[in-house]
Design an enzyme around this catalytic site. Structure first.
Site, short mmCIF file in Angstrom:
data_model
loop_
_atom_site.label_atom_id
_atom_site.label_comp_id
_atom_site.label_asym_id
_atom_site.label_seq_id
_atom_site.Cartn_x
_atom_site.Cartn_y
_atom_site.Cartn_z
N THR A 156 0.81 -1.28 -0.10
CA THR A 156 0.12 0.07 -0.21
C THR A 156 0.98 1.16 0.03
O THR A 156 1.48 1.47 1.02
CB THR A 156 -0.97 0.13 1.26
OG1 THR A 156 -1.71 -1.26 1.25
CG2 THR A 156 -1.70 1.25 1.13
N LYS A 184 -7.40 1.71 -3.19
CA LYS A 184 -6.83 1.38 -1.74
C LYS A 184 -6.97 2.46 -0.64
O LYS A 184 -7.66 2.35 0.45
CB LYS A 184 -5.56 0.74 -1.70
CG LYS A 184 -5.03 0.52 -0.38
CD LYS A 184 -5.51 -1.05 0.28
CE LYS A 184 -4.92 -0.86 1.66
NZ LYS A 184 -5.24 -2.02 2.42
N LYS A 203 0.53 5.49 8.17
CA LYS A 203 1.28 5.44 6.97
C LYS A 203 0.06 5.69 6.08
O LYS A 203 0.34 6.52 5.05
CB LYS A 203 1.87 4.22 6.84
CG LYS A 203 2.19 3.96 5.41
CD LYS A 203 2.90 2.84 5.05
CE LYS A 203 2.03 1.55 4.97
NZ LYS A 203 1.59 1.07 3.57
P1 NAP Z 1 5.68 -6.41 7.51
O1 NAP Z 1 5.00 -7.47 8.10
O2 NAP Z 1 6.07 -5.11 8.15
O3 NAP Z 1 6.62 -6.53 6.23
C1 NAP Z 1 6.93 -5.63 5.65
C2 NAP Z 1 8.25 -6.40 4.56
O4 NAP Z 1 8.64 -5.61 3.87
C3 NAP Z 1 9.38 -7.01 5.34
O5 NAP Z 1 9.49 -8.44 4.43
C4 NAP Z 1 10.35 -6.20 4.98
O6 NAP Z 1 11.60 -6.83 5.15
C5 NAP Z 1 10.26 -5.43 3.87
N1 NAP Z 1 10.65 -4.05 3.60
C6 NAP Z 1 10.27 -3.10 4.01
N2 NAP Z 1 11.07 -2.16 3.67
C7 NAP Z 1 12.27 -2.58 3.02
C8 NAP Z 1 13.15 -2.04 2.28
N3 NAP Z 1 13.60 -0.79 2.45
N4 NAP Z 1 13.87 -3.05 1.49
C9 NAP Z 1 13.75 -4.16 1.51
N5 NAP Z 1 12.71 -4.72 2.44
C10 NAP Z 1 11.95 -4.03 3.06
O7 NAP Z 1 4.35 -5.60 6.82
P2 NAP Z 1 2.87 -6.29 6.05
O8 NAP Z 1 1.81 -6.26 7.15
O9 NAP Z 1 3.36 -7.65 5.44
O10 NAP Z 1 2.52 -5.34 5.09
C11 NAP Z 1 3.27 -5.19 3.71
C12 NAP Z 1 2.28 -4.08 2.96
O11 NAP Z 1 1.11 -4.70 2.67
C13 NAP Z 1 2.17 -2.80 3.63
O12 NAP Z 1 2.36 -1.69 2.39
C14 NAP Z 1 0.91 -2.86 4.37
O13 NAP Z 1 0.38 -1.55 4.36
C15 NAP Z 1 0.06 -3.68 3.24
N6 NAP Z 1 -1.00 -4.26 3.83
C16 NAP Z 1 -0.93 -4.78 4.89
C17 NAP Z 1 -1.98 -5.42 5.61
C18 NAP Z 1 -2.04 -6.28 7.04
O14 NAP Z 1 -2.95 -6.52 7.76
N7 NAP Z 1 -0.83 -6.38 7.62
C19 NAP Z 1 -3.37 -5.53 5.03
C20 NAP Z 1 -3.41 -5.07 3.74
C21 NAP Z 1 -2.19 -4.34 3.15
P3 NAP Z 1 12.25 -7.01 6.83
O15 NAP Z 1 11.67 -8.68 6.99
O16 NAP Z 1 13.72 -7.28 6.61
O17 NAP Z 1 11.82 -5.82 7.75
#
Ligand code: NAP
Length: 295
Positions: free
Chosen positions: A96, A171, A239
């Site tokens: 997102t 979104k 965010k």
């Molecule tokens: P998360 O668990 O914090 O995972 C983030 C991932 O991105 C991790 O693998 C992290 O690597 C990687 N990352 C972040 N910055 C990076 C960078 N600069 N270079 C390389 N890797 C990077 O987050 P998530 O919940 O999976 O969410 C991911 C996306 O989906 C976000 O945009 C969020 O808004 C969206 N989303 C989330 C949900 C939800 O319920 N969680 C629902 C809908 C949409 P590391 O492991 O090394 O930290």
């Protein structure tokens, strides 16, 4: 069958990449924190050394990272996927992020012969694990059609919205609705508590009527139990609020209700509640009314 690369094995990316493997795709993964790749490799994925390395062995590269700068880094940075891509490859960003940044990246990738789709999701970690996400897609229609089976391996409701960035706009629309509805639920429950009525009965009575919603049913019920744990974290919603506000500023769109939502979530942040669920915005209203809904 297309070879898939997957960048970002966080809460969402782990389940999504696993579902691509289950659908029979050959999947190459990369995650910044290397240890998170282990369980995917055990499930049959190949581990890459960098986003560039991911793209070298793939036809379609999916990114599921955090914010616009992170997508830019993994796709276009010094070891970004673009440096390993061939002409005609497709990058699907499912994070997102900002629609404005998305359009800029799509234009830069097009110069290198790489197509981009923005395909953010709704449905949370459970939807990611079960392959039931709602996916909102922006980009060229023919590229969308080509990638539809890949998206179908991760989601249940796949909707083509329009050109580059339009998936991210959709979104943002979703997140405006989530936040304003959540605030309405919290405000209504504090009002009911202050009036001294039975909250469980009120919740049951209004949930099935015209005011019913996912937020009222699910987060409303959590609030009645005093449960402020995530679900969806306040820091992640902040965010999304920044993305919404920046996008609205660009198009000179006043968002009075979302503006209020933003300020109250900022209050929660100032109170050290970043890791609580979005339903915990009730705390801000409880302070204003000097009344807790669960004593
Ligand atoms: P998360 O668990 O914090 O995972 C983030 C991932 O991105 C991790 O693998 C992290 O690597 C990687 N990352 C972040 N910055 C990076 C960078 N600069 N270079 C390389 N890797 C990077 O987050 P998530 O919940 O999976 O969410 C991911 C996306 O989906 C976000 O945009 C969020 O808004 C969206 N989303 C989330 C949900 C939800 O319920 N969680 C629902 C809908 C949409 P590391 O492991 O090394 O930290």
């Amino acid at each position: 069958m297309k070879r898939i690369g997957f960048i970002g094995l966080g809460l969402m990316g782990s389940g999504m990449s696993r579902n691509l493997l289950k659908a029979g795709y050959p999947v190459t993964v990369w995650n910044r924190t290397e240890s998170k790749m282990r369980h995917l490799v055990e499930a049959g994925a190949k581990a890459a050394k960098s986003p560039r390395d991911v793209a070298k062995g793939s036809d379609v590269v999916v990114a599921m990272v955090t914010d616009s700068v992170d997508v830019e880094e993994v796709l276009l940075g010094p070891s970004g996927a673009v440096h390993g891509a061939k002409k005609g490859d497709v990058f699907i960003d499912m994070s997102t992020i900002s629609p404005i940044a998305t359009r800029e990246m799509a234009a830069r990738l097009e110069e290198k012969g790489v197509e981009m789709l923005d395909a953010p999701v709704s449905g949370g970690v459970i939807g990611a694990e079960n392959g039931t996400l709602s996916i909102m897609v922006g980009g060229k229609p023919e590229v969308f059609e080509m990638c539809r089976p890949v998206l179908q391996a991760m989601g249940k409701t796949i909707t083509y919205i329009g050109g580059h960035g339009d998936g991210q706009v959709c979104k943002a629309v979703n997140q405006i609705l989530v936040g304003t509805t959540m605030l309405g639920v919290a405000e209504a429950l504090v009002f009911a508590a202050k009036a001294g009525v039975n909250l469980e009965r009120v919740h049951a009575a209004v949930s099935g009527g015209a005011a019913g919603s996912w937020q009222l049913t699910n987060n409303g019920e959590r609030l009645l139990k005093g449960d402020h744990e995530p679900g969806f974290k306040i820091k992640d919603y902040l965010k999304d609020l920044s993305i919404i506000m920046d996008t609205a500023a660009e198009s000179k769109t006043p968002l009075p209700a979302t503006g209020l939502v933003h300020q109250l979530f900022r209050h929660c942040d100032a109170m050290g509640m970043r890791d609580k669920g979005t339903q915990a915005v009730v705390v801000a209203l409880e302070k204003l009314a000097n009344k807790r809904i669960v004593e």
